[in-house]
Design a protein around this motif. Structure first.
Motif, PDB file in Angstrom:
ATOM      1  N   GLY A  31       2.542  -8.436  10.273  1.00  0.00           N
ATOM      2  CA  GLY A  31       1.200  -7.975  10.588  1.00  0.00           C
ATOM      3  C   GLY A  31       0.809  -6.674   9.930  1.00  0.00           C
ATOM      4  O   GLY A  31      -0.275  -6.141  10.215  1.00  0.00           O
ATOM      5  N   LYS A  32       1.665  -6.151   9.065  1.00  0.00           N
ATOM      6  CA  LYS A  32       1.382  -4.886   8.402  1.00  0.00           C
ATOM      7  C   LYS A  32       1.402  -5.051   6.891  1.00  0.00           C
ATOM      8  O   LYS A  32       1.928  -6.033   6.367  1.00  0.00           O
ATOM      9  CB  LYS A  32       2.394  -3.822   8.828  1.00  0.00           C
ATOM     10  CG  LYS A  32       2.330  -3.472  10.306  1.00  0.00           C
ATOM     11  CD  LYS A  32       3.254  -2.319  10.629  1.00  0.00           C
ATOM     12  CE  LYS A  32       3.150  -1.908  12.091  1.00  0.00           C
ATOM     13  NZ  LYS A  32       4.048  -0.751  12.420  1.00  0.00           N
ATOM     14  N   GLN A  33       0.841  -4.064   6.215  1.00  0.00           N
ATOM     15  CA  GLN A  33       0.861  -4.086   4.761  1.00  0.00           C
ATOM     16  C   GLN A  33       2.220  -3.680   4.231  1.00  0.00           C
ATOM     17  O   GLN A  33       2.977  -2.945   4.881  1.00  0.00           O
ATOM     18  CB  GLN A  33      -0.221  -3.144   4.217  1.00  0.00           C
ATOM     19  CG  GLN A  33      -1.645  -3.645   4.407  1.00  0.00           C
ATOM     20  CD  GLN A  33      -2.657  -2.786   3.683  1.00  0.00           C
ATOM     21  OE1 GLN A  33      -2.456  -1.588   3.502  1.00  0.00           O
ATOM     22  NE2 GLN A  33      -3.754  -3.403   3.267  1.00  0.00           N
ATOM     23  N   ARG A  34       2.512  -4.139   3.045  1.00  0.00           N
ATOM     24  CA  ARG A  34       3.738  -3.733   2.387  1.00  0.00           C
ATOM     25  C   ARG A  34       3.672  -2.244   2.060  1.00  0.00           C
ATOM     26  O   ARG A  34       2.618  -1.737   1.675  1.00  0.00           O
ATOM     27  CB  ARG A  34       3.934  -4.542   1.105  1.00  0.00           C
ATOM     28  CG  ARG A  34       5.265  -4.337   0.418  1.00  0.00           C
ATOM     29  CD  ARG A  34       5.401  -5.282  -0.751  1.00  0.00           C
ATOM     30  NE  ARG A  34       4.406  -4.995  -1.780  1.00  0.00           N
ATOM     31  CZ  ARG A  34       4.170  -5.784  -2.816  1.00  0.00           C
ATOM     32  NH1 ARG A  34       4.827  -6.923  -2.939  1.00  0.00           N
ATOM     33  NH2 ARG A  34       3.258  -5.454  -3.700  1.00  0.00           N
ATOM     34  N   GLU A  35       4.794  -1.553   2.215  1.00  0.00           N
ATOM     35  CA  GLU A  35       4.825  -0.115   1.974  1.00  0.00           C
ATOM     36  C   GLU A  35       6.096   0.278   1.230  1.00  0.00           C
ATOM     37  O   GLU A  35       7.140  -0.382   1.343  1.00  0.00           O
ATOM     38  CB  GLU A  35       4.764   0.660   3.293  1.00  0.00           C
ATOM     39  CG  GLU A  35       5.939   0.396   4.225  1.00  0.00           C
ATOM     40  CD  GLU A  35       5.889   1.197   5.501  1.00  0.00           C
ATOM     41  OE1 GLU A  35       4.915   1.947   5.726  1.00  0.00           O
ATOM     42  OE2 GLU A  35       6.850   1.089   6.306  1.00  0.00           O
ATOM     43  N   LEU A  36       5.992   1.376   0.494  1.00  0.00           N
ATOM     44  CA  LEU A  36       7.151   1.917  -0.212  1.00  0.00           C
ATOM     45  C   LEU A  36       8.161   2.452   0.794  1.00  0.00           C
ATOM     46  O   LEU A  36       7.802   3.111   1.769  1.00  0.00           O
ATOM     47  CB  LEU A  36       6.722   3.058  -1.141  1.00  0.00           C
ATOM     48  CG  LEU A  36       7.861   3.846  -1.771  1.00  0.00           C
ATOM     49  CD1 LEU A  36       8.520   3.024  -2.877  1.00  0.00           C
ATOM     50  CD2 LEU A  36       7.367   5.179  -2.299  1.00  0.00           C
ATOM     51  N   VAL A  37       9.426   2.175   0.517  1.00  0.00           N
ATOM     52  CA  VAL A  37      10.512   2.781   1.272  1.00  0.00           C
ATOM     53  C   VAL A  37      11.162   3.875   0.437  1.00  0.00           C
ATOM     54  O   VAL A  37      11.280   5.022   0.864  1.00  0.00           O
ATOM     55  CB  VAL A  37      11.572   1.739   1.680  1.00  0.00           C
ATOM     56  CG1 VAL A  37      12.721   2.415   2.431  1.00  0.00           C
ATOM     57  CG2 VAL A  37      10.942   0.633   2.532  1.00  0.00           C
ATOM     58  N   ALA A  38      11.567   3.520  -0.779  1.00  0.00           N
ATOM     59  CA  ALA A  38      12.242   4.483  -1.649  1.00  0.00           C
ATOM     60  C   ALA A  38      12.191   3.972  -3.079  1.00  0.00           C
ATOM     61  O   ALA A  38      12.067   2.765  -3.318  1.00  0.00           O
ATOM     62  CB  ALA A  38      13.693   4.692  -1.223  1.00  0.00           C
TER      63      ALA A  38
END
Length: 121
Positions: free
Chosen positions: A41-48
Motif C-alpha cells: 500500500g505504499k510507494q517504493r522508496e530508497l533504502v540505501a
C-alpha cells in the motif's frame, strides 16, 4: 546486466538479516548499486545506495541500523539489516546503473526481482 536478489524471510524485531544481490556481467564493478523497498500500500522508496568507489547513502529511517556493502570480486551487493522493526516489512529490490543519482532516484535501468522481508514484533 541481470540482478538476482536473495536472503529475505521472516525475522524478529531486533534480530538481523542479510540480503544479497548477485549481478551478472563484468561491468558490475563500475556500476552504482542500491536497495529500494516497497511496503504493501505504499510507494517504493530508497533504502540505501553505494557508488562503485564505496561511498554510501541511506534513508533516514534506516541510518545506523542497515549497512550496504559490495564485493566487486563476487559481483554482489549486500544489505545487512540490524535491529529491524515491523515497519521495515516490505519487498526489497536491488537496482544498478552507471550513475548513482539514478540509482538513488530509482530510475536506473536494471532491477532484481525482489525479496520479501517480514519483521515480526
Amino acid at each position: 546486466v541481470q540482478l538476482q536478489a536473495s536472503g529475505g524471510g521472516l525475522v524478529q524485531a531486533g534480530g538481523s538479516l542479510r540480503l544479497s544481490c548477485a549481478a551478472s556481467g563484468s561491468i558490475f564493478s563500475v556500476y552504482a548499486m542500491g536497495w529500494h523497498r516497497q511496503a504493501q500500500g505504499k510507494q517504493r522508496e530508497l533504502v540505501a545506495a553505494i557508488t562503485r568507489g564505496g561511498n554510501t547513502k541511506y534513508a533516514d529511517s534506516v541510518k545506523g541500523r542497515f549497512t550496504i556493502s559490495r564485493d566487486n570480486m563476487k559481483n554482489t551487493v549486500y544489505l545487512q539489516l540490524s535491529s529491524p522493526k515491523p515497519d521495515d516489512t516490505a519487498v526489497y529490490y536491488c537496482n544498478a546503473g552507471p550513475y548513482i543519482n539514478t540509482v538513488v532516484a530509482g530510475t536506473s535501468p536494471y532491477w532484481g526481482q525482489g525479496t520479501l522481508v517480514t519483521v515480526s514484533s
